[in-house]
Design an enzyme around this catalytic site. Structure first.
Site, PDB file in Angstrom:
ATOM      1  CG  ASP A  54      -2.283   0.541   0.977  1.00  0.00           C
ATOM      2  OD1 ASP A  54      -2.409   1.342   0.035  1.00  0.00           O
ATOM      3  OD2 ASP A  54      -3.225   0.238   1.736  1.00  0.00           O
TER       4      ASP A  54
ATOM      5  CG  ASP B 158      -9.693   2.182  -0.792  1.00  0.00           C
ATOM      6  OD1 ASP B 158      -8.697   2.049  -1.533  1.00  0.00           O
ATOM      7  OD2 ASP B 158      -9.642   2.087   0.440  1.00  0.00           O
TER       8      ASP B 158
ATOM      9  CD  GLU C  26       0.458   4.482  -7.552  1.00  0.00           C
ATOM     10  OE1 GLU C  26      -0.483   4.028  -8.258  1.00  0.00           O
ATOM     11  OE2 GLU C  26       0.859   5.658  -7.620  1.00  0.00           O
ATOM     12  CD1 TRP C  27      -5.088   3.282  -3.321  1.00  0.00           C
ATOM     13  CD2 TRP C  27      -3.890   5.067  -2.726  1.00  0.00           C
ATOM     14  NE1 TRP C  27      -4.703   3.110  -2.010  1.00  0.00           N
ATOM     15  CE2 TRP C  27      -3.970   4.195  -1.619  1.00  0.00           C
ATOM     16  CE3 TRP C  27      -3.192   6.267  -2.588  1.00  0.00           C
ATOM     17  CZ2 TRP C  27      -3.358   4.470  -0.393  1.00  0.00           C
ATOM     18  CZ3 TRP C  27      -2.587   6.545  -1.361  1.00  0.00           C
ATOM     19  CH2 TRP C  27      -2.673   5.648  -0.291  1.00  0.00           C
ATOM     20  N   GLY C  28      -3.202   4.498  -8.405  1.00  0.00           N
ATOM     21  CA  GLY C  28      -3.080   5.160  -9.707  1.00  0.00           C
ATOM     22  C   GLY C  28      -2.509   6.564  -9.610  1.00  0.00           C
ATOM     23  CG  ASP C  29      -2.547   8.782  -5.900  1.00  0.00           C
ATOM     24  OD1 ASP C  29      -3.665   8.605  -6.440  1.00  0.00           O
ATOM     25  OD2 ASP C  29      -2.409   9.049  -4.688  1.00  0.00           O
ATOM     26  CG  ASN C  30       2.957   8.370  -7.795  1.00  0.00           C
ATOM     27  OD1 ASN C  30       3.430   9.498  -7.770  1.00  0.00           O
ATOM     28  ND2 ASN C  30       2.414   7.785  -6.731  1.00  0.00           N
TER      29      ASN C  30
HETATM   30  C1  GLA Z   1      -5.983   1.483   1.488  1.00  0.00           C
HETATM   31  C2  GLA Z   1      -6.182   0.472   0.373  1.00  0.00           C
HETATM   32  C3  GLA Z   1      -7.316  -0.469   0.755  1.00  0.00           C
HETATM   33  C4  GLA Z   1      -6.989  -1.175   2.056  1.00  0.00           C
HETATM   34  C5  GLA Z   1      -6.714  -0.139   3.148  1.00  0.00           C
HETATM   35  C6  GLA Z   1      -6.170  -0.788   4.421  1.00  0.00           C
HETATM   36  O1  GLA Z   1      -7.068   2.331   1.585  1.00  0.00           O
HETATM   37  O2  GLA Z   1      -6.455   1.113  -0.836  1.00  0.00           O
HETATM   38  O3  GLA Z   1      -7.535  -1.420  -0.280  1.00  0.00           O
HETATM   39  O4  GLA Z   1      -5.876  -2.007   1.889  1.00  0.00           O
HETATM   40  O5  GLA Z   1      -5.773   0.822   2.737  1.00  0.00           O
HETATM   41  O6  GLA Z   1      -5.938   0.137   5.431  1.00  0.00           O
END
Ligand code: GLA
Length: 418
Positions: free
Chosen positions: A154, A209, A187-191
């Site tokens: 994460d 998320d 890393e959610w696509g940020d980079n």
């Molecule tokens: C981030 C991730 C989630 C999960 C939580 C855990 O938000 O994107 O998928 O793993 O952390 O804290």
């Protein structure tokens, strides 16, 4: 150009070639040639996890038929952690996991499944547990001692870190521990990990998320979670970056949580068509027959697990209706008709007027295209499990609100007349 300059250029190219061959050698190959399938604790349980819960999930994954349908990983998300010991090695939370992580891992393996764990590139995880920053090699070694097979890594609390560097460090640490581990980059696509992640990890999150609603944004102040349609729209332009061993990850699934059966069916079909990892996020012990039937639909899973590994593309939009196509390894096609809207819709699709060309793929010089006025296909409805028509006459069908129809189109070979 003088000789000295040519020599210098040659030296640079050789060094670069050597460095890049080292880079490729570092990622474990062959672990995710098709999108990973499994279960993860976060969407339902968040930080409230313990060893009995995880063992029960492994049991149900087998008894429900999910293992048989292809699900393989039992993944612990955040909050399994205790403290580091005096030498810096991370320990489990001994209250929640009194038997220890190795015993849990042995249990999951004894079921013929694999086990995943979670960490974070920063000093702390999103849930405030110890992160791996500065401990990457020690953590990788500890995971190897526990026989871990999958790591979700994460990106909370990483203010001064460079994403590519941080993920590369964990990749190298895993490689040095020698145990093959799937690396899931979160890393959610940020980079824009799709631009640099291919040689580092096996999958990368493309968005923030997920949350179990059809089309909503839930604002948490500094970040938002996103419903199914929002996540789908955020995948635009990313399909060309995915392929065997390196997948776009639109997040773990919400099938079986709170949405309607139609919405769950659409959500699962979309993930299958996008060649997305299929990581269930519901309480498997309590799933309804409908949720189980969705998660174990082998025909839909086969589209996701198709060896060609090509993501579907949006072919046509008509109001709330979207037509998606996915080329498959045996030259057949998957087709999904999505109704995003709030009303059921009758649609007509006249095959003869349609020519489907997959623009991103020529893969290895091959172009995926079909012209329905020249070729005829048998149409199989993969949710209603029936062969309907062929493509020789226009298709008319009702697509319920917030739902999909998914077809497999198999080419009909007309025998030569002699
Ligand atoms: C981030 C991730 C989630 C999960 C939580 C855990 O938000 O994107 O998928 O793993 O952390 O804290």
């Amino acid at each position: 150009m003088n000789k000295k300059f040519i020599k210098k250029k040659l030296l640079i190219s050789i060094t670069f070639a050597l460095l890049s061959s080292q880079v490729n050698a570092n990622k474990f190959e062959g672990l995710a040639d098709t999108p990973p399938m499994g279960w993860n604790s976060w969407n339902t349980f968040a930080c409230d996890i313990n060893e009995d819960l995880i063992k029960e999930m492994a049991d149900v994954m087998v008894s429900s038929g999910m293992k048989e349908a292809g699900y393989e990983y039992i993944n612990l998300d955040d909050c399994w952690h205790g403290k580091r010991d005096k030498n810096g090695f991370i320990q489990v939370d001994s209250k929640r996991f009194p038997s220890g992580m190795k015993a849990l891992s042995d249990y999951v393996h004894s079921k013929g499944l694999k086990i995943g764990i979670y960490s974070d590139a920063g000093d702390k995880t999103c849930g405030g547990k110890p992160g791996s920053n500065g401990f990457e090699y020690q953590d990788a070694l500890q995971y190897a001692r526990w026989d871990i097979d999958y790591l979700k890594y994460d990106w909370c609390n990483t203010e001064n870190l460079n994403a590519e560097g941080a993920y590369r460090t964990m990749r190298d640490a895993l490689a040095s521990s020698k145990r093959p581990v799937v690396l899931s980059m979160c890393e959610w696509g940020d980079n824009k990990p799709w631009l640099w992640g291919k040689d580092i990890g096996h999958l990368w999150r493309t968005t923030g998320d997920i949350i179990d609603c059809w089309d909503c944004e839930v604002d948490h102040g500094t970040w938002s979670s996103w419903g199914i349609m929002r996540i789908l729209d955020m995948q635009d332009g990313l399909r060309k970056y995915a392929g065997p061993g390196h997948w776009n990850d639109p997040d773990m699934m919400e099938v079986g949580n709170s949405m309607t059966v139609n919405e769950d069916r659409a959500h699962f079909s979309i993930w299958a068509m996008l060649a997305s990892p299929l990581i269930a996020g519901n309480d498997l012990r309590k799933m309804t027959d409908e949720a189980k039937a969705i998660l174990t639909n082998k025909n839909i899973i086969a589209l996701n697990q198709d060896k060609l590994g090509v993501q579907a593309f949006k072919y046509k939009v008509a109001g709330d209706i979207e037509y998606w196509f996915k080329p498959l390894a045996d030259k057949s096609w998957a087709m999904m008709i999505l109704n995003r809207g709030d009303k059921d819709k009758e649609i007509t699709f006249d095959w003869k007027e349609e020519q489907v060309v997959d623009e991103y793929f020529p893969i290895e010089g091959k172009k995926y295209k079909t012209n329905f006025s020249n070729s005829r296909y048998q149409i199989t409805d993969l949710w209603n499990k029936k062969q309907t028509e062929t493509t020789h006459k226009a298709l008319s069908v009702k697509v319920p609100r917030h739902d999909v129809i998914v077809y497999r189109l198999d080419k009909i070979v007309v025998a030569n007349k002699h």
